[in-house]
Design an enzyme around this catalytic site. Structure first.
Site: not given
Length: 681
Positions: A304-305
């Site tokens: 993810g981020s």
């Protein structure tokens, strides 16, 4: 011939005329017979002694000479300070000669009741055996006492080694376990099986009339029977802090599992590898194999981020962007092909710095487009993704790093979707940002030393490759500082006393059945501390949290808790907190008792350790003076401490002294002597 003729011949015989001559003849015949018999015996003896000497000697030795195999004592596994995480102790195993038991059914019933065994299974085992059958291996002292009280003939007690883990659950997933046969089954116990096991030694023995073995060639130097000692880079105190923080987060968020890796930012030494749920390796036979897996190395997830800083670093290294480059974030909605990319909040113009601070998917997707497919894939590999971390630890995962063929794949991969990584891989990659752009080989075993002091293996910090320049690495870390400041997504990781830098991540879990994404989440926070002069990298992942799902709310507090305990422990000086412009006004609005920060609380706990902290991994050293060596070892081990014995007899001196509060696993030096009174305790 008639009787008359026979009498006539006998009358003319020389023996009839001389009885003495007849006697001499009979003696001669007897002597000749015995001489021939003795010659036969001599010939047979010469044949056996000369011709069949070797074969007969072997046959004789097979009857009364046996070779005893003396097993080597399994070596220690210790942390960076020498505290034992795994050691071996002698323990009794119970066996029986079934032929000597008065009644198999009655004996099986008594033994089963004493040891809480299955009576039918035990009776069947005794019935099948000839002269040997195990009753129970690695029995406790109370079980041995119960069996001895039965006074059954044919019972015997054999010394076997049992692997003991004084810190129980601490680092269990990394250390691993051994089986009843003393061989490693998982973790470091399996990886270094050959070195830890050592080499067994064979010694000749003579059997007595009852078949018992008596050693005839004693071993002078028992140290040769010890396996090698494995020294880890792990710090048991840091490991305990990480495990405690992860356990707390998993419990509070009702998550499935949690993982954390703490790595030295400069040397890439692994200081802690924490996994939850835990297991006690002393009770490994009650634990499933799946429960023992080292999730931090084995489990894969989409980052993810937390992947975004690497895209920014790569683009800056290629001089395609700068920290102040502006990006149109399309007011939170951006169409790429047939897919629409969303941001959590709608933004217009954001700088590269702000893209990381607020974690804009649209902004990082456009940076990925500027970088390009080839460079994105190239830098991702250079940061260590798509390949094993090469620590040598069992089960470490390679992950998945597909080449982004489509435009939407390029954008998705830029914000951490469409690839899979392990927590260890993420820690090593953030190490690149922390140490000035170098990918260094992470390792957890510093050296392996045999019983003679020879170094069998030694690891040193190793630079594998340069990924980005030092200036770019520092720039990205500076941007990540804003993530924990006001306006960032990771404010719950902030510490007032230290500058921290990191990145939050909230990723959907892939559903392999429907080939899409489920509603389950992975919450993560990766960062370095302190940001100005990085000492450690801390990677935190919470798997499927229920009460909260965002990394900034679930994983960031875990990062903060670990950093708050860890940095004072490492001797990192806190920064000065600036005074408020209007101290009077601030104090007027403040509560009567100002709350203490997490760092202050951690320092005070270490400075004022009390009995209450025994639950936090500290115990009182027992008084074992005057006890026999074996009993003293049992008492020390029962207190979760590590005994180190010198001499024989009873304990004359112990160090640390009795009553001292010490961390679990601390070595207690026991000096034994045969001249001590039993009342000296």
């Amino acid at each position: 011939m008639s009787l008359r003729d026979a009498k006539r011949i006998a009358a003319h015989s020389p023996f009839e005329k001389s009885p003495a001559r007849w006697m001499r003849f009979r003696v001669f015949l007897a002597g000749l017979f015995f001489l021939l018999a003795l010659s036969g015996v001599w010939s047979r003896a010469a044949f056996l002694q000369i011709e069949q000497n070797d074969s007969l000697r072997s046959m004789a030795e097979e009857q009364y000479v046996r070779a005893i195999e003396i097993p080597a004592k399994r070596g220690l596994i210790v942390d960076r300070h020498g505290a034992a995480l795994a050691q071996s102790v002698d323990i009794d195993s119970i066996w029986v000669d079934p032929h000597l038991l008065p009644s198999l059914p009655e004996s099986a019933k008594l033994l089963a009741q004493s040891l809480k065994l299955d009576e039918k299974e035990l009776l069947a085992r005794l019935s099948r055996a000839r002269r040997f059958a195990w009753i129970k291996r690695q029995a406790t002292q109370s079980e041995v006492a119960k069996v001895q009280a039965l006074h059954l003939p044919g019972l015997h007690f054999a010394k076997e080694q049992r692997r003991y883990y004084p810190h129980r659950e601490l680092a269990a997933h990394l250390v691993g376990v051994v089986g009843l046969d003393g061989h490693g089954l998982d973790g470091l116990e399996l990886l270094y099986e050959r070195e830890l096991s050592g080499e067994n030694i064979r010694r000749e023995s003579i059997r007595d009339a009852k078949g018992r073995k008596l050693a005839t060639n004693p071993l002078e130097n028992w140290s040769v029977l010890e396996g090698a000692k494995v020294f880890l880079t792990l710090d048991r105190n840091i490991q305990r802090v990480a495990e405690k923080a992860i356990a707390k987060a998993v419990t509070e968020t009702q998550a499935v599992a949690g993982m954390a890796v703490v790595m030295d930012a400069q040397s890439a030494e692994l200081l802690a590898i924490a996994n939850h749920p835990p297991f006690n390796p002393n009770l490994a036979k009650e634990v499933s194999k799946a429960h023992m897996r080292n999730r931090a190395l084995v489990d894969l997830f989409e980052p993810g981020s937390t992947f975004k800083p690497f895209v920014v670093a790569a683009a800056m290294e290629e001089k395609r962007i700068a920290a102040d480059t502006l990006w149109d974030c399309e007011k939170g909605r951006w169409r790429v092909g047939k897919k629409v990319i969303h941001d959590t909040h709608p933004y217009n113009q954001l700088t590269t710095h702000q893209v990381l601070q607020v974690s804009s998917n649209i902004g990082i997707g456009k940076i990925g487009q500027v970088l390009g497919r080839e460079k994105l894939h190239e830098y991702a590999k250079s940061f260590g993704f798509g390949e094993k971390p090469r620590t040598g630890l069992p089960g470490e995962a390679k992950g998945l790093l597909p080449y982004p063929q489509a435009e939407v794949s390029l954008v998705n991969q830029s914000f951490g979707q469409g690839l899979s990584v392990s927590v260890l891989q993420m820690a090593a990659a953030y190490g690149v940002l922390a140490n000035g752009g170098l990918w260094k080989q992470p390792y957890v075993v510093s050296r392996v030393v045999d019983s003679a002091g020879n170094v069998l293996l030694e690891n040193q910090p190793q630079v594998v490759r340069r990924v980005i320049s030092e200036s770019v690495a520092k720039s990205v870390v500076s941007m990540l500082e804003s993530v924990v400041e006001k306006g960032g997504t990771g404010t719950q990781a902030k510490l007032e006393e230290y500058r921290l830098a990191g990145k939050t991540g909230t990723a959907q879990k892939a559903d392999l059945v429907v080939r899409g994404y489920s509603d389950k989440r992975i919450a993560s926070f990766m960062g370095v501390a302190p940001a100005d002069q990085p000492r450690v990298v801390i990677a935190v992942v919470i798997d499927e949290p229920q009460t909260e799902v965002f990394g900034g709310r679930v994983a960031a507090p875990v990062f903060r808790e670990i950093a708050a305990e860890l940095l004072p422990y490492l001797g990192v000086s806190p920064i000065k907190i600036p005074q408020a412009a209007s101290p009077v006004a601030v104090l007027a609005d403040a509560p009567e008792v100002l709350p203490k920060s997490a760092v202050v609380e951690a320092i005070e706990r270490m400075q004022a350790m009390t009995d209450e902290d025994e639950e936090e991994g500290w115990v009182r050293v027992p008084d074992v003076r005057g006890l026999w060596g074996r009993q003293a070892v049992y008492e020390v081990l029962s207190s979760a401490l590590t005994p180190q014995i010198y001499g024989s007899g009873k304990v004359a001196m112990q160090k640390p002294p009795a009553g001292v509060l010490a961390p679990k696993g601390t070595q207690v030096l026991l000096e034994l002597t045969t001249s001590i009174s039993t009342t000296s305790r």
